[in-house]
Design a protein around this motif. Structure first.
Motif, short mmCIF file in Angstrom:
data_model
loop_
_atom_site.label_atom_id
_atom_site.label_comp_id
_atom_site.label_asym_id
_atom_site.label_seq_id
_atom_site.Cartn_x
_atom_site.Cartn_y
_atom_site.Cartn_z
N GLU A 27 0.86 -1.17 0.00
CA GLU A 27 0.00 0.00 0.00
C GLU A 27 0.90 1.23 0.00
OE1 GLU A 27 -3.14 -0.31 -0.51
OE2 GLU A 27 -3.15 -2.46 -0.18
N GLU A 72 -9.14 4.64 2.89
CA GLU A 72 -8.95 3.98 1.59
C GLU A 72 -7.79 2.98 1.64
OE1 GLU A 72 -8.28 7.03 -1.31
OE2 GLU A 72 -10.26 7.93 -1.02
N ASP A 95 -8.04 -1.10 1.35
CA ASP A 95 -7.28 -1.87 0.35
C ASP A 95 -6.41 -2.91 1.03
OD1 ASP A 95 -8.41 -0.32 -1.63
OD2 ASP A 95 -6.61 0.91 -1.98
#
Length: 174
Positions: free
Chosen positions: A94, A151, A155
């Motif tokens: 990420e 977000e 994810d």
């Protein structure tokens, strides 16, 4: 992995500069290399001590490798912000833009307890700040806006559910 308690609390100061510390640092370099990272804090491998290792270039492309024990980060008031993409081995795969000062200095100790000072620009400055944050119980996603953090963490949760994390993180997430 993110969520593990040791990542979210300040680490203890190192007081013993002995063979155990040298072995910890050797293990940290090995773990960082295996995970293809540029920095690693002790709490990222479950050890709540104020130690980090790094292996990355500065803004001019000069490569730096080292260890800092009991680090304290300083950023100049006039340092321009560098908004670049940042990632973390504790939130694998990420990445998110995060503005940090483009210059930073860390003071601390080496493996023998002697005072050291590491000055960095570019990626090295980001690494010095990122790893010191870890030792203070802060993960980079904690610095994102609430919306962006949500977000990234959504994810991350989806990658965990799909079994898409890197091999070195298998079984480590919470």
């Amino acid at each position: 992995m993110y969520g593990t308690a040791v990542l979210h609390e300040p680490c203890a100061e190192v007081t013993a500069f002995d063979d155990d510390l040298k072995q910890l640092v050797a293990d940290m370099f090995e773990s960082m290399d295996w995970a293809e990272g540029v920095g690693l804090a002790a709490n990222q491998i479950g050890v709540g001590l104020r130690v980090f290792v790094y292996d990355c270039p500065d803004a001019e492309g000069v490569h730096h490798v080292g260890v800092v024990v009991n680090p304290v980060v300083e950023v100049p008031d006039d340092a321009p912000l560098d908004e670049d993409t940042e990632g973390c081995l504790s939130v694998p795969r990420e990445f998110s833009p995060l503005a940090r000062p483009a210059r930073a200095t860390v003071t601390g100790q080496d493996l023998n307890g002697k005072s050291i000072r590491v000055e960095g620009t570019g990626l090295l400055a980001r690494c010095l700040q990122h790893e010191t944050d870890h030792l203070n119980g802060i993960v980079y996603v904690d610095k994102l806006t609430p919306e962006r953090r949500q977000e990234v963490m959504a994810d991350h949760a989806a990658r965990i559910a799909a079994g898409e994390l890197p091999e070195w993180s298998a079984g480590a997430h919470t």
